[in-house]
Scaffold this motif. Sequence first.
Motif, mmCIF file in Angstrom:
data_model
loop_
_atom_site.group_PDB
_atom_site.id
_atom_site.type_symbol
_atom_site.label_atom_id
_atom_site.label_comp_id
_atom_site.label_asym_id
_atom_site.label_seq_id
_atom_site.Cartn_x
_atom_site.Cartn_y
_atom_site.Cartn_z
ATOM 1 N N GLY A 88 0.791 -1.220 0.000
ATOM 2 C CA GLY A 88 0.000 0.000 0.000
ATOM 3 C C GLY A 88 0.819 1.264 0.000
ATOM 4 N N ALA A 89 2.069 1.192 0.442
ATOM 5 C CA ALA A 89 2.939 2.362 0.429
ATOM 6 C C ALA A 89 3.309 2.787 -0.989
ATOM 7 C CB ALA A 89 4.214 2.087 1.228
ATOM 8 N N GLU A 91 2.277 5.812 -6.404
ATOM 9 C CA GLU A 91 3.258 5.731 -7.485
ATOM 10 C C GLU A 91 2.801 4.773 -8.575
ATOM 11 O OE1 GLU A 91 4.922 7.543 -4.037
ATOM 12 O OE2 GLU A 91 3.993 5.566 -4.212
ATOM 13 N N ILE A 92 2.292 3.612 -8.179
ATOM 14 C CA ILE A 92 1.858 2.629 -9.175
ATOM 15 C C ILE A 92 0.647 3.133 -9.939
ATOM 16 C CG2 ILE A 92 0.947 0.294 -9.499
ATOM 17 C CD1 ILE A 92 2.682 -0.585 -7.145
ATOM 18 N N THR A 93 -0.292 3.750 -9.245
ATOM 19 C CA THR A 93 -1.460 4.309 -9.916
ATOM 20 C C THR A 93 -1.051 5.371 -10.911
ATOM 21 O OG1 THR A 93 -2.878 3.845 -8.008
ATOM 22 C CG2 THR A 93 -3.666 5.490 -9.558
ATOM 23 N N LEU A 131 19.030 11.911 7.939
ATOM 24 C CA LEU A 131 17.768 11.460 7.352
ATOM 25 C C LEU A 131 17.818 11.801 5.877
ATOM 26 C CD1 LEU A 131 14.171 11.760 8.679
ATOM 27 C CD2 LEU A 131 14.697 12.508 6.356
ATOM 28 N N VAL A 132 17.707 10.778 5.034
ATOM 29 C CA VAL A 132 17.756 10.957 3.585
ATOM 30 C C VAL A 132 16.343 10.794 3.030
ATOM 31 C CG1 VAL A 132 18.693 10.128 1.406
ATOM 32 C CG2 VAL A 132 20.121 10.100 3.463
ATOM 33 N N TYR A 133 15.840 11.861 2.441
ATOM 34 C CA TYR A 133 14.516 11.840 1.833
ATOM 35 C C TYR A 133 14.666 11.523 0.349
ATOM 36 C CZ TYR A 133 10.200 13.835 -0.163
ATOM 37 O OH TYR A 133 9.047 14.044 -0.874
ATOM 38 N N LEU A 134 14.228 10.337 -0.044
ATOM 39 C CA LEU A 134 14.226 9.918 -1.441
ATOM 40 C C LEU A 134 12.892 10.343 -2.037
ATOM 41 C CD1 LEU A 134 15.647 6.305 -0.916
ATOM 42 C CD2 LEU A 134 16.925 8.377 -1.494
ATOM 43 N N ALA A 135 12.919 11.420 -2.800
ATOM 44 C CA ALA A 135 11.683 12.063 -3.252
ATOM 45 C C ALA A 135 11.232 11.510 -4.597
ATOM 46 C CB ALA A 135 11.882 13.564 -3.352
ATOM 47 N N GLN A 136 10.017 10.988 -4.649
ATOM 48 C CA GLN A 136 9.439 10.536 -5.902
ATOM 49 C C GLN A 136 8.832 11.685 -6.696
ATOM 50 O OE1 GLN A 136 8.789 8.183 -2.888
ATOM 51 N NE2 GLN A 136 10.813 8.011 -3.801
ATOM 52 N N THR A 137 8.412 12.736 -6.005
ATOM 53 C CA THR A 137 7.794 13.889 -6.652
ATOM 54 C C THR A 137 8.466 15.159 -6.165
ATOM 55 O OG1 THR A 137 6.128 13.989 -4.896
ATOM 56 C CG2 THR A 137 5.556 12.742 -6.886
ATOM 57 N N ASP A 195 13.692 2.197 -10.069
ATOM 58 C CA ASP A 195 13.539 0.890 -10.723
ATOM 59 C C ASP A 195 12.096 0.421 -10.774
ATOM 60 O OD1 ASP A 195 16.286 0.834 -10.987
ATOM 61 O OD2 ASP A 195 16.616 -0.585 -9.343
ATOM 62 N N LEU A 196 11.202 1.100 -10.051
ATOM 63 C CA LEU A 196 9.795 0.688 -10.079
ATOM 64 C C LEU A 196 9.218 0.830 -11.478
ATOM 65 C CD1 LEU A 196 7.254 -0.172 -8.461
ATOM 66 C CD2 LEU A 196 6.796 2.263 -8.103
ATOM 67 N N ALA A 197 9.555 1.899 -12.173
ATOM 68 C CA ALA A 197 8.979 2.147 -13.504
ATOM 69 C C ALA A 197 9.340 1.047 -14.507
ATOM 70 C CB ALA A 197 9.403 3.520 -14.013
ATOM 71 N N PRO A 198 10.625 0.709 -14.699
ATOM 72 C CA PRO A 198 10.925 -0.374 -15.654
ATOM 73 C C PRO A 198 10.417 -1.737 -15.203
ATOM 74 C CG PRO A 198 12.930 0.376 -14.558
ATOM 75 C CD PRO A 198 11.867 1.363 -14.214
ATOM 76 N N ALA A 199 10.360 -1.978 -13.883
ATOM 77 C CA ALA A 199 9.836 -3.260 -13.410
ATOM 78 C C ALA A 199 8.364 -3.414 -13.770
ATOM 79 C CB ALA A 199 10.028 -3.379 -11.888
ATOM 80 N N LEU A 200 7.598 -2.359 -13.586
ATOM 81 C CA LEU A 200 6.175 -2.426 -13.956
ATOM 82 C C LEU A 200 5.988 -2.457 -15.458
ATOM 83 C CD1 LEU A 200 4.400 -0.065 -11.417
ATOM 84 C CD2 LEU A 200 4.804 -2.509 -11.274
ATOM 85 N N ALA A 201 6.843 -1.768 -16.199
ATOM 86 C CA ALA A 201 6.741 -1.797 -17.671
ATOM 87 C C ALA A 201 6.970 -3.214 -18.180
ATOM 88 C CB ALA A 201 7.759 -0.831 -18.286
#
Length: 211
Positions: A27-28, A32-34, A165-171, A200-206
Motif C-alpha cells: 500500500g505504500a 506511485e503505481i497508480t 535522514l535521507v529523503y528519497l523524493a518521488q515527486t 527501478d519501479l517504472a521499468p519493473a512495472l513496464a
Amino acid sequence: MIPDDATLTTTGTAPEGGGRVLILACGALAREITALIRLNGWDHIDLQCLPAILHNHPERIAPAVDAALADHQPEYERVFVAYADCGTGGALERVCAERGVEMIAGPHCYAFFEGVEAFADRDEITAFYLTDFLARQFDAFVTRPLGLDRHPELRDAYFGHYETLVYLAQTDDPALTEKARRAAEALGLAFERRSTGYGDLAPALAAAARG
C-alpha cells in the motif's frame, strides 16, 4: 485521493486479444503505481494493494501476499508482486517462487527507488530513509508506533546510531520536503533530499505490463 493505509483495488480493461495483469503491491506504493498505470495507459492492469502497515510487521508480509495470490492468481494471465524483500528474510521470494510469479528486485523500496546498484554502492549504514509515503505518514508509521509521542526520551535509543535522514523524493512537492525536514529535526538528524522519481519501479512495472 488514494488511501495511504488501506487495501486498495483498481480495475482496468484487458486489451483485445490480451490477458489481464494483476499488480499485487504494498500500500505504500499505491500512489506511485497508480500514477504509472495512468501515465502509460496500462488499461489491462489491475492493482491490488495490501495495507502498508504490514511493514511494521515484516513477518506478516509473505503470508499476506501468499493468501492474496491464492485468492487472485487464478483470475489473471500474469501477476507481478510489487514488493521487494522488505525485511522478510527471503520468505517473500520463496512464496513468489512457489507461486510462479515475479517480484521487484532489491532489499526494500529505498533501494529500488534510488536504483538497487546505486543504493548498494553508497552503503550508507548511518542513514535513515524516507520516501514520499513515509514523509507523508511519518507520525503514523514512525512516531506513534515507536512511542516517541509519549516517550520522546526514547529517540536516541532508536536513532542514536543514525547521522542523516535521507529523503528519497518521488515527486517535486515542497510540502512533502518540509515534512521530511521536520522529521529530521524531530529525530535530531542532518537532512538530505535526493530526487529519485520512480527509480527501478517504472521499468519493473513496464516489464510486467508487457509480459
